[in-house]
Design a protein around this motif. Structure first.
Motif, PDB file in Angstrom:
ATOM      1  N   GLY A 174      23.753   6.121  -4.421  1.00  0.00           N
ATOM      2  CA  GLY A 174      23.734   7.113  -4.094  1.00  0.00           C
ATOM      3  C   GLY A 174      22.860   8.536  -3.768  1.00  0.00           C
ATOM      4  N   LEU A 175      21.869   7.999  -4.628  1.00  0.00           N
ATOM      5  CA  LEU A 175      21.187   9.995  -5.058  1.00  0.00           C
ATOM      6  C   LEU A 175      20.252   9.230  -4.073  1.00  0.00           C
ATOM      7  CD1 LEU A 175      20.952   9.807  -8.860  1.00  0.00           C
ATOM      8  CD2 LEU A 175      22.401  10.954  -7.392  1.00  0.00           C
ATOM      9  N   THR A 176      19.310  10.179  -3.307  1.00  0.00           N
ATOM     10  CA  THR A 176      18.422   9.809  -2.876  1.00  0.00           C
ATOM     11  C   THR A 176      16.731  10.233  -3.623  1.00  0.00           C
ATOM     12  OG1 THR A 176      19.271  11.020  -0.622  1.00  0.00           O
ATOM     13  CG2 THR A 176      17.108  11.734  -1.129  1.00  0.00           C
ATOM     14  N   VAL A 177      15.873   9.428  -2.979  1.00  0.00           N
ATOM     15  CA  VAL A 177      15.049   9.677  -3.787  1.00  0.00           C
ATOM     16  C   VAL A 177      13.571  10.754  -3.366  1.00  0.00           C
ATOM     17  CG1 VAL A 177      12.344   8.224  -4.256  1.00  0.00           C
ATOM     18  CG2 VAL A 177      14.180   7.160  -3.852  1.00  0.00           C
ATOM     19  N   THR A 178      13.249  11.319  -4.289  1.00  0.00           N
ATOM     20  CA  THR A 178      12.810  13.109  -4.086  1.00  0.00           C
ATOM     21  C   THR A 178      11.251  12.603  -4.178  1.00  0.00           C
ATOM     22  OG1 THR A 178      13.018  13.300  -6.055  1.00  0.00           O
ATOM     23  CG2 THR A 178      14.713  14.523  -4.617  1.00  0.00           C
ATOM     24  N   ARG A 179      10.750  12.076  -5.060  1.00  0.00           N
ATOM     25  CA  ARG A 179       9.155  11.171  -4.977  1.00  0.00           C
ATOM     26  C   ARG A 179       9.214   9.947  -5.038  1.00  0.00           C
ATOM     27  NH1 ARG A 179       5.558  12.118  -9.681  1.00  0.00           N
ATOM     28  NH2 ARG A 179       3.267  12.995  -9.154  1.00  0.00           N
ATOM     29  N   ALA A 180       7.952   9.934  -4.520  1.00  0.00           N
ATOM     30  CA  ALA A 180       7.172   8.291  -4.501  1.00  0.00           C
ATOM     31  C   ALA A 180       6.096   8.924  -4.679  1.00  0.00           C
ATOM     32  CB  ALA A 180       7.309   7.560  -2.977  1.00  0.00           C
ATOM     33  N   PRO A 181       5.416   8.465  -6.093  1.00  0.00           N
ATOM     34  CA  PRO A 181       4.542   8.989  -6.759  1.00  0.00           C
ATOM     35  C   PRO A 181       2.779   8.196  -6.447  1.00  0.00           C
ATOM     36  CG  PRO A 181       5.436   8.152  -8.439  1.00  0.00           C
ATOM     37  CD  PRO A 181       6.798   8.333  -7.740  1.00  0.00           C
ATOM     38  N   SER A 182       1.229   8.332  -6.283  1.00  0.00           N
ATOM     39  CA  SER A 182       0.725   8.411  -5.737  1.00  0.00           C
ATOM     40  C   SER A 182      -0.211   7.800  -6.454  1.00  0.00           C
ATOM     41  CB  SER A 182      -0.106   9.377  -4.391  1.00  0.00           C
ATOM     42  OG  SER A 182      -0.574  10.138  -4.704  1.00  0.00           O
ATOM     43  N   MET A 183      -0.009   8.548  -7.746  1.00  0.00           N
ATOM     44  CA  MET A 183      -0.717   7.891  -8.964  1.00  0.00           C
ATOM     45  C   MET A 183      -0.987   6.233  -8.576  1.00  0.00           C
ATOM     46  SD  MET A 183       2.167   8.828 -11.854  1.00  0.00           S
ATOM     47  CE  MET A 183       2.970   7.153 -12.229  1.00  0.00           C
ATOM     48  N   SER A 184      -2.397   5.991  -9.666  1.00  0.00           N
ATOM     49  CA  SER A 184      -2.599   4.672  -9.880  1.00  0.00           C
ATOM     50  C   SER A 184      -1.847   3.510 -10.717  1.00  0.00           C
ATOM     51  CB  SER A 184      -4.341   4.116 -10.625  1.00  0.00           C
ATOM     52  OG  SER A 184      -3.675   4.574 -12.001  1.00  0.00           O
ATOM     53  N   GLU A 185      -0.719   4.039 -11.026  1.00  0.00           N
ATOM     54  CA  GLU A 185       0.211   3.330 -11.940  1.00  0.00           C
ATOM     55  C   GLU A 185       1.652   3.047 -11.078  1.00  0.00           C
ATOM     56  OE1 GLU A 185      -1.021   5.338 -13.332  1.00  0.00           O
ATOM     57  OE2 GLU A 185      -2.754   4.196 -14.794  1.00  0.00           O
TER      58      GLU A 185
ATOM     59  N   TRP B 102       0.793  -1.258  -0.182  1.00  0.00           N
ATOM     60  CA  TRP B 102       0.084  -0.296  -0.209  1.00  0.00           C
ATOM     61  C   TRP B 102       0.683   1.417   0.161  1.00  0.00           C
ATOM     62  CZ3 TRP B 102      -0.001   2.504   5.121  1.00  0.00           C
ATOM     63  CH2 TRP B 102       0.305   2.277   5.915  1.00  0.00           C
ATOM     64  N   PHE B 103       0.562   2.490  -0.303  1.00  0.00           N
ATOM     65  CA  PHE B 103       1.051   3.905  -0.238  1.00  0.00           C
ATOM     66  C   PHE B 103       0.273   4.588   1.114  1.00  0.00           C
ATOM     67  CE2 PHE B 103       1.098   8.240  -1.675  1.00  0.00           C
ATOM     68  CZ  PHE B 103       2.268   8.387  -1.772  1.00  0.00           C
ATOM     69  N   ALA B 104       1.245   5.539   1.889  1.00  0.00           N
ATOM     70  CA  ALA B 104       1.653   5.179   2.939  1.00  0.00           C
ATOM     71  C   ALA B 104       1.921   7.290   2.954  1.00  0.00           C
ATOM     72  CB  ALA B 104       2.243   4.599   4.283  1.00  0.00           C
ATOM     73  N   SER B 105       1.301   8.492   3.639  1.00  0.00           N
ATOM     74  CA  SER B 105       1.834   9.164   3.835  1.00  0.00           C
ATOM     75  C   SER B 105       1.007   9.538   5.031  1.00  0.00           C
ATOM     76  CB  SER B 105       0.448  10.877   2.797  1.00  0.00           C
ATOM     77  OG  SER B 105       0.139  10.008   1.832  1.00  0.00           O
ATOM     78  N   THR B 106       1.866  10.571   5.502  1.00  0.00           N
ATOM     79  CA  THR B 106       1.982  11.540   6.842  1.00  0.00           C
ATOM     80  C   THR B 106       1.901  12.524   6.802  1.00  0.00           C
ATOM     81  OG1 THR B 106       4.349  11.583   7.435  1.00  0.00           O
ATOM     82  CG2 THR B 106       3.883   9.013   7.605  1.00  0.00           C
ATOM     83  N   ASP B 107       1.841  13.137   8.469  1.00  0.00           N
ATOM     84  CA  ASP B 107       1.480  14.215   8.633  1.00  0.00           C
ATOM     85  C   ASP B 107       2.568  15.223   8.983  1.00  0.00           C
ATOM     86  OD1 ASP B 107       2.189  13.764  11.045  1.00  0.00           O
ATOM     87  OD2 ASP B 107       0.482  13.861  11.878  1.00  0.00           O
ATOM     88  N   ASP B 108       3.742  14.641   8.453  1.00  0.00           N
ATOM     89  CA  ASP B 108       4.949  14.835   9.015  1.00  0.00           C
ATOM     90  C   ASP B 108       5.079  16.040   8.301  1.00  0.00           C
ATOM     91  OD1 ASP B 108       8.064  15.847   8.588  1.00  0.00           O
ATOM     92  OD2 ASP B 108       8.671  13.716   8.098  1.00  0.00           O
ATOM     93  N   PRO B 109       5.800  17.749   8.733  1.00  0.00           N
ATOM     94  CA  PRO B 109       5.609  18.681   8.126  1.00  0.00           C
ATOM     95  C   PRO B 109       6.504  19.682   7.646  1.00  0.00           C
ATOM     96  CG  PRO B 109       6.566  19.005  10.433  1.00  0.00           C
ATOM     97  CD  PRO B 109       5.837  17.470  10.048  1.00  0.00           C
ATOM     98  N   ASP B 110       7.447  17.979   7.038  1.00  0.00           N
ATOM     99  CA  ASP B 110       8.691  18.271   5.947  1.00  0.00           C
ATOM    100  C   ASP B 110       8.185  17.383   4.486  1.00  0.00           C
ATOM    101  OD1 ASP B 110      11.017  18.219   4.460  1.00  0.00           O
ATOM    102  OD2 ASP B 110      12.253  17.340   5.584  1.00  0.00           O
ATOM    103  N   ALA B 111       7.700  18.374   3.538  1.00  0.00           N
ATOM    104  CA  ALA B 111       7.063  17.657   2.914  1.00  0.00           C
ATOM    105  C   ALA B 111       7.680  16.582   1.993  1.00  0.00           C
ATOM    106  CB  ALA B 111       6.150  18.516   1.920  1.00  0.00           C
ATOM    107  N   SER B 112       9.109  16.728   2.123  1.00  0.00           N
ATOM    108  CA  SER B 112       9.338  16.052   0.903  1.00  0.00           C
ATOM    109  C   SER B 112      10.274  14.576   1.739  1.00  0.00           C
ATOM    110  CB  SER B 112      11.143  16.660   1.025  1.00  0.00           C
ATOM    111  OG  SER B 112      12.386  16.728   2.456  1.00  0.00           O
TER     112      SER B 112
END
Length: 219
Positions: A146-157, A114-124
């Motif tokens: 060696g690169l940080t993930v900046t976005r994990a999208p919540s779209m259906s695919e 599943w996909f999780a979101s939190t109320d962390d004030p740091d949106a990154s």
């Protein structure tokens, strides 16, 4: 499967018309009690994500009535799995603030993706791909090559899972605006149902079928 049935009317404006069914059996209906004490299902259609595996296990998302800060619910096999406002160890002290839109997979292994979101004030760093209550990829935390993930999208695919639950693939964006696909192999292990006269009682206690891990079973 969703849709109206008697004694629920088919007027989509009443708030009692959305259903989740399995082979004609109602698992949940808008306006009826949910697994959360004192809370009823408010919205089940059309925003519900539904998952079913080959063993008949099921999971779905729902919106509850009442407090809007705790109204999103993820149900697995008829029981509450996670809810808005829950604090998981992986995200403590921040609470879940999840919502629908991302896919939901229930593998034959019994693992729920599943996909999780939190109320962390740091949106990154407030979104993550999950396997059960384990974080697979989290924005601002997980590093790949060696690169940080900046976005994990919540779209259906956004991601997909093999029916066995062994293989996972997801889309992410790495720092520098680099699009990437991530794959994971959780090992070859699949639960089998016991015979009717001697129900299975062998369970996974810890570990996994992966290189470098110790698998512990319990009877």
């Amino acid at each position: 499967q969703t849709g109206p049935r008697m004694p629920f009317d088919n007027d989509w404006s009443t708030g009692t018309d959305g259903l989740v069914l399995l082979n004609g059996v109602i698992l949940a209906a808008e306006g009826t009690p949910s697994p959360v004490a004192g809370r009823s299902y408010e919205v089940l259609f059309p925003a519900t994500e539904v998952a079913l595996n080959d063993l008949g296990q099921h999971a779905f998302t729902a919106t509850l009535d009442g407090d809007r800060t705790t109204d999103f619910l993820l149900v697995k096999n008829g029981l509450k799995y996670v809810q808005d406002g829950d604090v998981l160890p992986a995200f403590a002290p921040h609470a879940l603030a999840i919502g629908s839109g991302a896919p939901l997979f229930l593998a034959n292994s019994g693992d729920l993706f599943w996909f999780a979101s939190t109320d962390d004030p740091d949106a990154s760093r407030d979104q993550a791909f999950m396997r059960n209550r384990e974080v697979l990829v989290q924005e601002g935390v997980t590093q790949l090559g060696g690169l940080t993930v900046t976005r994990a999208p919540s779209m259906s695919e956004a991601y997909s899972v093999s029916p066995s639950g062994r293989f996972w693939i997801g889309e992410v964006v790495l720092q520098g605006n680099v699009d990437a696909l991530v794959t994971m192999d959780f090992g070859a292990a699949l639960p089998l149902a016991g015979c009717a006269s001697n129900p299975a009682s062998l369970e996974l206690a810890s570990g996994g079928v992966r290189v470098g891990q110790t698998l512990t079973l319990a009877m």
